[in-house]
Design a protein around this motif. Structure first.
Motif, PDB file in Angstrom:
ATOM      1  N   UNK A 125     -17.977 -54.501  35.732  1.00 52.77           N
ATOM      2  CA  UNK A 125     -17.817 -54.130  34.443  1.00 52.77           C
ATOM      3  C   UNK A 125     -18.192 -52.409  34.533  1.00 52.77           C
ATOM      4  N   UNK A 126     -19.321 -52.346  35.235  1.00 45.95           N
ATOM      5  CA  UNK A 126     -19.900 -50.991  35.720  1.00 45.95           C
ATOM      6  C   UNK A 126     -18.744 -50.289  36.642  1.00 45.95           C
ATOM      7  N   UNK A 172     -25.603 -54.317  40.193  1.00 45.16           N
ATOM      8  CA  UNK A 172     -25.284 -52.965  39.609  1.00 45.16           C
ATOM      9  C   UNK A 172     -25.580 -51.792  40.492  1.00 45.16           C
ATOM     10  N   UNK A 173     -26.891 -51.718  41.110  1.00 43.16           N
ATOM     11  CA  UNK A 173     -27.258 -50.762  42.130  1.00 43.16           C
ATOM     12  C   UNK A 173     -26.449 -50.867  43.567  1.00 43.16           C
ATOM     13  N   UNK A 174     -25.938 -52.320  43.572  1.00 47.40           N
ATOM     14  CA  UNK A 174     -25.028 -52.236  44.918  1.00 47.40           C
ATOM     15  C   UNK A 174     -23.798 -51.483  44.755  1.00 47.40           C
ATOM     16  N   UNK A 211     -24.365 -43.799  38.142  1.00 40.25           N
ATOM     17  CA  UNK A 211     -24.720 -45.383  37.735  1.00 40.25           C
ATOM     18  C   UNK A 211     -26.127 -45.317  38.039  1.00 40.25           C
ATOM     19  N   UNK A 212     -26.922 -44.557  38.977  1.00 40.57           N
ATOM     20  CA  UNK A 212     -28.433 -44.768  38.855  1.00 40.57           C
ATOM     21  C   UNK A 212     -29.012 -44.095  37.535  1.00 40.57           C
ATOM     22  N   UNK A 213     -28.428 -42.952  37.166  1.00 40.46           N
ATOM     23  CA  UNK A 213     -28.843 -42.432  35.849  1.00 40.46           C
ATOM     24  C   UNK A 213     -28.594 -43.265  34.678  1.00 40.46           C
ATOM     25  N   UNK A 238     -27.200 -56.104  29.479  1.00 38.26           N
ATOM     26  CA  UNK A 238     -27.327 -54.938  30.384  1.00 38.26           C
ATOM     27  C   UNK A 238     -26.120 -54.471  30.795  1.00 38.26           C
ATOM     28  N   UNK A 239     -25.207 -55.342  31.326  1.00 37.81           N
ATOM     29  CA  UNK A 239     -24.039 -54.985  31.995  1.00 37.81           C
ATOM     30  C   UNK A 239     -23.268 -53.908  30.948  1.00 37.81           C
ATOM     31  N   UNK A 240     -23.107 -54.219  29.742  1.00 39.47           N
ATOM     32  CA  UNK A 240     -22.270 -53.593  28.698  1.00 39.47           C
ATOM     33  C   UNK A 240     -23.068 -52.194  28.610  1.00 39.47           C
ATOM     34  N   UNK A 241     -24.234 -52.344  28.256  1.00 41.09           N
ATOM     35  CA  UNK A 241     -25.144 -50.942  28.028  1.00 41.09           C
ATOM     36  C   UNK A 241     -24.925 -49.911  29.117  1.00 41.09           C
ATOM     37  N   UNK A 242     -25.141 -50.232  30.453  1.00 42.96           N
ATOM     38  CA  UNK A 242     -24.793 -49.480  31.608  1.00 42.96           C
ATOM     39  C   UNK A 242     -23.504 -49.147  31.672  1.00 42.96           C
ATOM     40  N   UNK A 243     -22.409 -49.896  31.490  1.00 46.13           N
ATOM     41  CA  UNK A 243     -21.080 -49.390  31.419  1.00 46.13           C
ATOM     42  C   UNK A 243     -20.742 -48.445  30.260  1.00 46.13           C
TER      43      UNK A 243
END
Ligand code: ATP
Length: 331
Positions: free
Chosen positions: A21-22, A274-276, A293-295, A319-324
């Motif tokens: 998703x990210x 996600x960091x991958x 992505x890191x930010x 967590x995935x939704x929020x980062x994306x």
């Protein structure tokens, strides 16, 4: 770019969709090729990975991989070792860097180093003899393998503080003298400052003074152990990504395994996966996407959107939704 997406088993099925998703939120021109490997495939077909799978993998440029559970089969051929060997991804890279506001085991947050582990030989040579009363594993160190991992470490060091620490046990293991001498020669040739440490002192030093290190280069088994240990400095196995890099291919996987104890509960931390994606962007030399992505990860943690392993109450999906979502807003 063509990307093989392998969720694998256990929490791989939860953290990889969050990472995808990210990745999608970055809106890049990437063709995703999803396929199944691991325990689930072994249950259905009797094989965790086939020659055909390897052929499909070789048609892709890189791989995003979750985790596999080892099937209870004495003839089981390790999926990870097979992929690493077939794609010749000889450098295993594990960045050890704190995330904003997260304290690990020691409470220290003033470190930022990378472990560069030789990924194809050493104790993982696969040359073994098993008998009733004695068993042997041959530890293989070659000049070629040592040279290319040292060259990779030096290349990375030049983008950082231009120094490497060579980790070995050459006072006991004579094969490590070749590793140490080759790494020193490469570093001298490349103009990179170097020092060396015995692996046992290094284990102590990484926990007590991690701020001393920048790029750490070592053999296969030592790198495996030191990098899992170092994940404790960051806070959770769920925060540690890794990359396996070769001349042609790259393979990105979280350091953690399939975590059967929490699989299916929706609480696995997706940040390592996600960091991958961030590491994949660095490999593609897309620094802008890597930084976003890191930010985004740091922003989401600061807002307290975290899974229980780091003290939060959010789900993997949240967590995935929020980062994306943060990345979509910044695009
Ligand atoms: P495997 O046999 O696949 O290696 P494992 O359980 O032996 O699985 P890990 O998957 O690395 O090894 O898990 C070790 C511990 O860390 C487990 O208690 C697991 O719940 C926890 N853990 C691992 N990954 C995560 C994650 N992403 N989020 C939260 N906890 C995790």
């Amino acid at each position: 770019m063509k990307l093989a997406v392998i969720e694998g088993d256990g929490i791989g099925k939860e953290v990889i969709p969050a990472a995808v998703e990210v990745l999608d939120a970055l809106c890049l021109d990437i063709e995703k090729v999803p396929f199944e490997l691991g325990y689930g495939k072994w249950e259905k077909t009797g094989a965790a990975i086939t020659d055909k799978d390897v052929r499909i993998l070789k048609e892709c440029d890189c791989v995003l991989f979750g985790a596999v559970t080892t099937p209870p089969d004495p003839d089981y051929k390790s999926v990870l070792l097979t992929i690493r060997k077939e794609l010749d991804v000889y450098a295993n890279i594990r960045p050890i860097k704190p995330l904003v506001g997260i304290k690990g085991l020691t409470g220290m947050t003033n470190f930022d180093f990378v472990i560069v582990r030789e990924n194809t030989e050493g104790m993982y040579s696969g040359i073994e003899e098993l008998h009733d009363d004695v068993s042997y594993t041959k530890r293989v160190i070659t000049r070629k393998g040592s040279k290319r991992i040292a060259e990779y470490a030096c290349k990375l060091a030049k983008q950082r503080q231009n120094r490497i620490t060579i980790v070995h046990k050459s006072n006991v293991l004579r094969s490590d003298k070749l590793f140490l001498d080759t790494c020193r020669d490469v570093a001298d040739f490349e103009g990179v400052t170097h020092n060396d440490m015995l692996v046992d002192s290094m284990a102590y030093s990484l926990i007590t003074s991690p701020q001393k290190y920048d790029v750490v280069v070592t053999t296969n088994l030592f790198g495996d152990i030191l990098s899992d240990m170092s994940a404790a400095l960051v806070g959770s196995l769920g925060l540690a990504p890794s990359a396996n890099i070769g001349e042609k291919y790259a393979f990105f996987e979280p350091v953690h395994g399939s975590a059967p104890d929490i699989a299916g509960k929706g609480i696995a931390n997706p940040i390592a996966a996600i960091l991958c994606v961030k590491m994949m962007m660095e490999w593609c030399e897309d620094t802008k996407s890597a930084l976003i992505v890191e930010d985004a990860v740091n922003h989401v943690i600061k807002r307290g959107i975290m899974t229980p392993d780091i003290g939060g109450r959010s789900s993997t999906r949240d967590v995935g939704h929020a980062v994306a979502e943060y990345i979509r807003m910044r695009q």
